[in-house]
Design an enzyme around this catalytic site. Structure first.
Site, short mmCIF file in Angstrom:
data_model
loop_
_atom_site.label_atom_id
_atom_site.label_comp_id
_atom_site.label_asym_id
_atom_site.label_seq_id
_atom_site.Cartn_x
_atom_site.Cartn_y
_atom_site.Cartn_z
CB ILE A 1 -0.88 0.15 0.88
CG1 ILE A 1 -1.51 -0.75 0.95
CG2 ILE A 1 -1.46 1.18 1.52
CD1 ILE A 1 -2.42 -1.48 0.11
CE LYS A 2 3.16 4.94 -4.85
NZ LYS A 2 3.15 6.32 -5.58
#
Length: 256
Positions: A112-113
């Site tokens: 996840i960014k």
């Protein structure tokens, strides 16, 4: 993803042991992450790339072309067995968590960014506790890098080209982060982001980045050098000469 615990004199801290952490233990140097259209990336994924990184600008372009975002993410997953970094956004920590879980349920290869915000700090902490690797993007200062790292982000992404466009040193923050985190156990990765030229890629790698994020066109340009071209032509000429002299008997030569 699996986690392990580290016992200190203060507390038990979760250590993320996701796909990037595992790859780094057997890796051979800085990671090269690719961005772009999944159809463009497909032929490049077996040429040493660490994985795929998205951002919401690229994702917005891709949904216009391919449809729903979950289908776009699945396209990325389908072209590689390597990690796929999905950028998410939201107006609260709770929303960031819900959106993150939507994508991490799709595959244990999803990372996840999240953009660098106050709301993101809580998300980084909670995702770290769940053993989920995270990227913190839009990092432009050393205090920001320190804050998100302490919150639990496993990858800090100093932005390079926007600084260059404003006349600044594009990899100054990379150097600062490398120095700040040096010697710290379980430190975050320092991954140079928005690297759009070979010159900036060179500077980021020279300055100690754990990895760079580039489009496949920059990856191709990184392999080009006039001396490489000259010597490759020389060596190929010698190879063809041996073939023409029938001195490569039994070697499966293809000159097409």
């Amino acid at each position: 993803m699996a986690t392990e615990t580290k016992v200190s004199t203060h507390a038990i801290e979760p250590l993320v042991t996701g796909p990037v952490a595992q790859a780094r233990r057997v890796g051979r140097g800085p990671a090269i992450w690719l961005a772009g259209d999944p159809e463009d990336l497909k032929p490049w994924m077996d040429r040493g790339a660490a994985g795929i990184v998205t951002n919401t600008v690229v994702l917005n372009d891709m949904v216009k072309k391919y449809g729903q975002i979950k289908d776009v993410v699945q396209r990325y997953l389908d072209i590689t067995d390597k990690p796929v970094v999905v950028e998410v956004d939201g107006h609260s920590t709770a929303e960031l968590m819900d959106v993150s879980h939507f994508f991490t349920r799709m595959s244990d290869r999803i990372i996840i960014k999240i953009p660098c915000t106050v709301n993101a700090l809580g998300a980084f902490r909670r995702l770290a506790e769940e053993g989920i690797e995270t990227y913190c993007t839009t990092v432009f200062s050393l205090p920001q890098a320190a804050a998100v790292a302490q919150a639990g982000a496993t990858h800090v992404l100093p932005f390079c080209e926007p600084v260059k466009q404003m006349g600044g040193d594009p990899t100054k923050l990379v150097r600062e982060c490398v120095r700040m985190f040096a010697g710290w156990e379980n430190r975050p990765y320092v991954t140079a982001a928005l690297v759009r030229s070979v010159d900036t890629a060179y500077a980021a790698l020279r300055d100690g980045a754990d990895g760079i994020i580039i489009f496949w066109t920059t990856f191709q340009e990184m392999m080009e050098h006039p001396l490489t071209d000259t010597w490759n032509e020389t060596f190929m000429g010698e190879w063809v000469a041996m073939h023409d002299a029938s001195l490569l008997e039994g070697v499966p030569v293809r000159l097409d």
